[in-house]
Design an enzyme around this catalytic site. Structure first.
Site, PDB file in Angstrom:
ATOM      1  N   LYS A 154      43.459  53.854  37.094  1.00 47.48           N
ATOM      2  CA  LYS A 154      42.890  53.732  35.833  1.00 47.48           C
ATOM      3  C   LYS A 154      41.424  52.835  35.732  1.00 47.48           C
ATOM      4  O   LYS A 154      40.513  53.190  35.203  1.00 47.48           O
ATOM      5  CB  LYS A 154      43.889  52.947  34.810  1.00 47.48           C
ATOM      6  CG  LYS A 154      45.162  53.910  34.491  1.00 47.48           C
ATOM      7  CD  LYS A 154      46.068  53.266  33.495  1.00 47.48           C
ATOM      8  CE  LYS A 154      46.843  52.402  34.333  1.00 47.48           C
ATOM      9  NZ  LYS A 154      47.757  52.822  35.018  1.00 47.48           N
ATOM     10  N   ILE A 155      41.788  51.705  36.423  1.00 46.73           N
ATOM     11  CA  ILE A 155      40.410  50.802  36.367  1.00 46.73           C
ATOM     12  C   ILE A 155      39.338  51.367  37.357  1.00 46.73           C
ATOM     13  O   ILE A 155      38.333  51.633  36.849  1.00 46.73           O
ATOM     14  CB  ILE A 155      40.801  49.415  36.990  1.00 46.73           C
ATOM     15  CG1 ILE A 155      41.925  48.681  35.629  1.00 46.73           C
ATOM     16  CG2 ILE A 155      39.647  48.454  36.907  1.00 46.73           C
ATOM     17  CD1 ILE A 155      42.470  47.509  36.069  1.00 46.73           C
ATOM     18  N   THR A 232      38.534  42.120  41.382  1.00 47.28           N
ATOM     19  CA  THR A 232      39.196  41.968  40.198  1.00 47.28           C
ATOM     20  C   THR A 232      40.605  42.239  40.243  1.00 47.28           C
ATOM     21  O   THR A 232      41.235  42.398  39.215  1.00 47.28           O
ATOM     22  CB  THR A 232      38.257  42.601  39.152  1.00 47.28           C
ATOM     23  OG1 THR A 232      38.287  43.904  39.286  1.00 47.28           O
ATOM     24  CG2 THR A 232      36.815  42.038  39.017  1.00 47.28           C
ATOM     25  N   SER A 233      41.187  42.401  41.263  1.00 48.66           N
ATOM     26  CA  SER A 233      42.610  43.211  41.121  1.00 48.66           C
ATOM     27  C   SER A 233      43.552  42.010  41.594  1.00 48.66           C
ATOM     28  O   SER A 233      44.075  41.714  40.622  1.00 48.66           O
ATOM     29  CB  SER A 233      42.644  44.265  42.536  1.00 48.66           C
ATOM     30  OG  SER A 233      42.425  45.416  41.609  1.00 48.66           O
ATOM     31  N   ARG A 234      43.762  41.519  42.750  1.00 48.94           N
ATOM     32  CA  ARG A 234      44.688  40.523  43.227  1.00 48.94           C
ATOM     33  C   ARG A 234      44.214  39.763  44.299  1.00 48.94           C
ATOM     34  O   ARG A 234      43.701  40.391  45.185  1.00 48.94           O
ATOM     35  CB  ARG A 234      46.241  41.046  43.354  1.00 48.94           C
ATOM     36  CG  ARG A 234      46.731  41.476  42.280  1.00 48.94           C
ATOM     37  CD  ARG A 234      47.435  40.309  41.120  1.00 48.94           C
ATOM     38  NE  ARG A 234      48.037  40.652  40.065  1.00 48.94           N
ATOM     39  CZ  ARG A 234      47.680  41.101  39.071  1.00 48.94           C
ATOM     40  NH1 ARG A 234      46.390  40.902  38.753  1.00 48.94           N
ATOM     41  NH2 ARG A 234      48.434  41.265  38.174  1.00 48.94           N
ATOM     42  N   GLU A 263      45.526  31.224  43.493  1.00 47.64           N
ATOM     43  CA  GLU A 263      45.157  30.945  42.027  1.00 47.64           C
ATOM     44  C   GLU A 263      46.357  30.552  41.190  1.00 47.64           C
ATOM     45  O   GLU A 263      45.928  29.503  40.461  1.00 47.64           O
ATOM     46  CB  GLU A 263      44.503  32.082  41.211  1.00 47.64           C
ATOM     47  CG  GLU A 263      45.545  33.322  40.921  1.00 47.64           C
ATOM     48  CD  GLU A 263      44.844  34.423  40.339  1.00 47.64           C
ATOM     49  OE1 GLU A 263      44.147  35.052  40.696  1.00 47.64           O
ATOM     50  OE2 GLU A 263      45.421  34.962  39.406  1.00 47.64           O
ATOM     51  N   HIS A 295      40.198  34.842  36.690  1.00 47.76           N
ATOM     52  CA  HIS A 295      41.371  35.827  35.999  1.00 47.76           C
ATOM     53  C   HIS A 295      41.356  36.031  34.704  1.00 47.76           C
ATOM     54  O   HIS A 295      41.963  35.957  33.799  1.00 47.76           O
ATOM     55  CB  HIS A 295      42.789  35.409  36.435  1.00 47.76           C
ATOM     56  CG  HIS A 295      43.610  36.390  36.616  1.00 47.76           C
ATOM     57  ND1 HIS A 295      44.365  36.725  37.706  1.00 47.76           N
ATOM     58  CD2 HIS A 295      43.784  37.778  36.111  1.00 47.76           C
ATOM     59  CE1 HIS A 295      45.178  37.633  37.678  1.00 47.76           C
ATOM     60  NE2 HIS A 295      44.677  38.349  36.635  1.00 47.76           N
ATOM     61  N   ALA A 297      39.238  38.850  33.801  1.00 50.16           N
ATOM     62  CA  ALA A 297      38.928  40.180  33.489  1.00 50.16           C
ATOM     63  C   ALA A 297      39.484  41.008  32.392  1.00 50.16           C
ATOM     64  O   ALA A 297      38.788  42.001  31.684  1.00 50.16           O
ATOM     65  CB  ALA A 297      38.951  41.095  34.573  1.00 50.16           C
TER      66      ALA A 297
HETATM   67  P1  NAI Z   1      46.543  51.794  38.550  1.00 47.60           P
HETATM   68  O1  NAI Z   1      48.080  51.775  39.013  1.00 47.60           O
HETATM   69  O2  NAI Z   1      46.249  52.809  37.438  1.00 47.60           O
HETATM   70  O3  NAI Z   1      45.790  52.295  40.004  1.00 47.60           O
HETATM   71  C1  NAI Z   1      45.931  51.601  41.251  1.00 47.60           C
HETATM   72  C2  NAI Z   1      45.513  52.851  42.235  1.00 47.60           C
HETATM   73  O4  NAI Z   1      45.518  52.306  43.611  1.00 47.60           O
HETATM   74  C3  NAI Z   1      46.325  54.064  42.079  1.00 47.60           C
HETATM   75  O5  NAI Z   1      45.052  55.232  42.070  1.00 47.60           O
HETATM   76  C4  NAI Z   1      46.908  54.058  43.595  1.00 47.60           C
HETATM   77  O6  NAI Z   1      47.030  55.470  44.025  1.00 47.60           O
HETATM   78  C5  NAI Z   1      46.104  53.057  44.337  1.00 47.60           C
HETATM   79  N1  NAI Z   1      46.933  52.654  45.445  1.00 47.60           N
HETATM   80  C6  NAI Z   1      47.934  52.106  45.667  1.00 47.60           C
HETATM   81  N2  NAI Z   1      48.200  51.657  46.816  1.00 47.60           N
HETATM   82  C7  NAI Z   1      47.104  51.791  47.709  1.00 47.60           C
HETATM   83  C8  NAI Z   1      46.878  51.932  48.855  1.00 47.60           C
HETATM   84  N3  NAI Z   1      47.725  51.249  49.818  1.00 47.60           N
HETATM   85  N4  NAI Z   1      45.616  52.220  49.417  1.00 47.60           N
HETATM   86  C9  NAI Z   1      44.732  52.813  48.587  1.00 47.60           C
HETATM   87  N5  NAI Z   1      44.910  53.084  47.232  1.00 47.60           N
HETATM   88  C10 NAI Z   1      46.282  52.684  46.828  1.00 47.60           C
HETATM   89  O7  NAI Z   1      46.141  50.499  38.455  1.00 47.60           O
HETATM   90  P2  NAI Z   1      45.230  49.969  37.661  1.00 47.60           P
HETATM   91  O8  NAI Z   1      45.336  49.803  36.114  1.00 47.60           O
HETATM   92  O9  NAI Z   1      43.641  50.669  37.795  1.00 47.60           O
HETATM   93  O10 NAI Z   1      45.111  48.468  37.963  1.00 47.60           O
HETATM   94  C11 NAI Z   1      44.589  48.086  39.466  1.00 47.60           C
HETATM   95  C12 NAI Z   1      44.925  46.633  39.556  1.00 47.60           C
HETATM   96  O11 NAI Z   1      43.855  45.850  38.971  1.00 47.60           O
HETATM   97  C13 NAI Z   1      46.442  46.251  39.231  1.00 47.60           C
HETATM   98  O12 NAI Z   1      47.333  46.543  40.173  1.00 47.60           O
HETATM   99  C14 NAI Z   1      46.133  44.629  39.060  1.00 47.60           C
HETATM  100  O13 NAI Z   1      46.661  44.049  40.361  1.00 47.60           O
HETATM  101  C15 NAI Z   1      44.670  44.623  38.894  1.00 47.60           C
HETATM  102  N6  NAI Z   1      44.409  43.984  37.412  1.00 47.60           N
HETATM  103  C16 NAI Z   1      43.744  42.815  37.219  1.00 47.60           C
HETATM  104  C17 NAI Z   1      43.512  42.372  35.980  1.00 47.60           C
HETATM  105  C18 NAI Z   1      42.607  41.049  35.936  1.00 47.60           C
HETATM  106  O14 NAI Z   1      42.359  40.523  34.801  1.00 47.60           O
HETATM  107  N7  NAI Z   1      41.867  40.800  36.869  1.00 47.60           N
HETATM  108  C19 NAI Z   1      43.999  42.795  34.932  1.00 47.60           C
HETATM  109  C20 NAI Z   1      44.695  44.284  35.109  1.00 47.60           C
HETATM  110  C21 NAI Z   1      44.972  44.694  36.289  1.00 47.60           C
END
Ligand code: NAI
Length: 334
Positions: A154-155, A232-234, A263, A295, A297
């Protein structure tokens, strides 16, 4: 349902109370984070509500279960901080908020990119001191640059859409490529290829055993000199010590972080009167080409409303049907 809300800041309270006007649950807010020493605060609560740096390991889960908790509802999409296998074995239901505003995180990612590129963090303090020198503020046109997006869920997909508007060439790596990105002109490539060809690399995968330290010394060695790296993920997607070495050597040209491996001991608190004990984090703060946010975002009005409504929606569904709207199960970590 009675819910013990951990790590509750005033803003969490504001949005949860607003959403609860309709939901009608009994919310008890604790500023304390959840960890083994604070589980007692949830004694007798059928539901607890936790955030990203709360500890939900097997020990904490067992204590909660013994005290009568049946539902763990997360105010986050990520669930890497929860021992899902232990929760399942204990018969605890775990719920999350799968999407609250992917725009919030994608837009913050682009904000880091632009701020780092045009050195806005340095320009801001300079101008306040009436220093109008441009030395050290030289940026580059983002237009025509190659951006590698790791994870196009999604992001990552929204990041692709925004950067398409800037006129960037977009590369991506994902286990499951999607057609929306392909239609935007995103070229899916192998990870090595993405590392080698990108001027800017941005991370949008969840933290899993497979993605832990995805950016390590070997990955950094494959990247172009002067690469800009955004996370901005983890935090643990990046081996921080390896990236510090690459920054010192000048191989990483800019680093933008909203998350950091350790963190949990730092973020979401005002530590301005404290001595930072984390030397690795302190070292990161010394680089002029590193920009860190704590954190934040996700932190928009829209996202906070969605988090509160979905969190309470999970609780209402559990109360009425015994099942949550957005479960976290062991299949999701297989
Ligand atoms: P999502 O589930 O929609 O997308 C994650 C993508 O990563 C998927 O397309 C999946 O196929 C791919 N993926 C998973 N494992 C993989 C791997 N080993 N190699 C390559 N691709 C892989 O998740 P979304 O909503 O896009 O969020 C992504 C991350 O952003 C979350 O998991 C979370 O950790 C982080 N996040 C950070 C926030 C912040 O405030 N900084 C807030 C919300 C999410």
């Amino acid at each position: 349902m009675r819910i013990a809300v951990f790590s509750a800041k005033p803003y969490d309270r504001r949005f949860l109370e607003a959403a609860n006007a309709d939901a009608g649950h009994d919310l008890v807010f604790y500023e304390a984070g959840l960890q083994s020493s604070t589980t007692v605060l949830a004694d007798g609560f059928p539901a607890i509500c936790a955030f990203v740096n709360d500890v939900l390991d097997a020990e904490v889960l067992q204590s909660l279960q013994q005290q009568g908790t049946r539902l763990i509802t997360l105010r986050s999409a990520g669930f890497n901080h929860v021992d899902i296998e232990a929760a399942e074995a204990l018969g605890l239901t775990v719920a999350r908020v799968p999407a609250y505003s992917p725009y919030a995180v994608a837009e913050h990612t682009v904000a880091l990119l632009l701020a780092l590129n045009r050195r806005l963090h340095r320009a801001y303090t300079r101008v306040r001191e009436t220093n109008f020198s441009l030395d050290g503020l030289l940026g580059f046109d983002v237009h025509d640059k190659t951006v590698g997006i790791v994870g196009t869920g999604k992001i990552g997909t929204i990041v692709a859409r925004i950067l398409k508007g800037f006129g960037c060439h977009l590369l991506a790596y994902d286990l499951y490529p999607n057609d929306t990105c392909r239609d935007l002109g995103v070229e899916y490539v192998a990870l090595d290829d993405l590392f080698a060809r990108s001027d800017i690399i941005t991370l949008h995968t969840p933290l899993t055993p497979d993605t832990y330290h995805l950016i390590d010394e070997a990955a950094l060695e494959q990247m172009q000199d002067g690469v800009m790296l955004l996370n901005t993920s983890r935090g643990a997607l990046v081996d921080t010590l390896a990236v510090i070495d690459a920054l010192k050597a000048g191989r990483v040209g800019a680093l933008g972080l909203d998350v950091y491996e350790e963190e949990g001991d730092l973020f979401f608190e005002d530590l301005s009167d404290h001595v930072i004990q984390d030397d690795t984090f302190a070292r990161l703060l010394t680089f002029p080409n590193v920009l860190i946010t704590g954190h934040q975002a996700f932190f928009t009005e829209e996202a906070m409303s969605n988090i509160a409504e979905t969190t309470l929606g999970n609780v209402t569904a559990f109360e009425q049907d015994g099942e949550v709207l957005h479960p976290v199960t062991t299949e999701m970590i297989a």
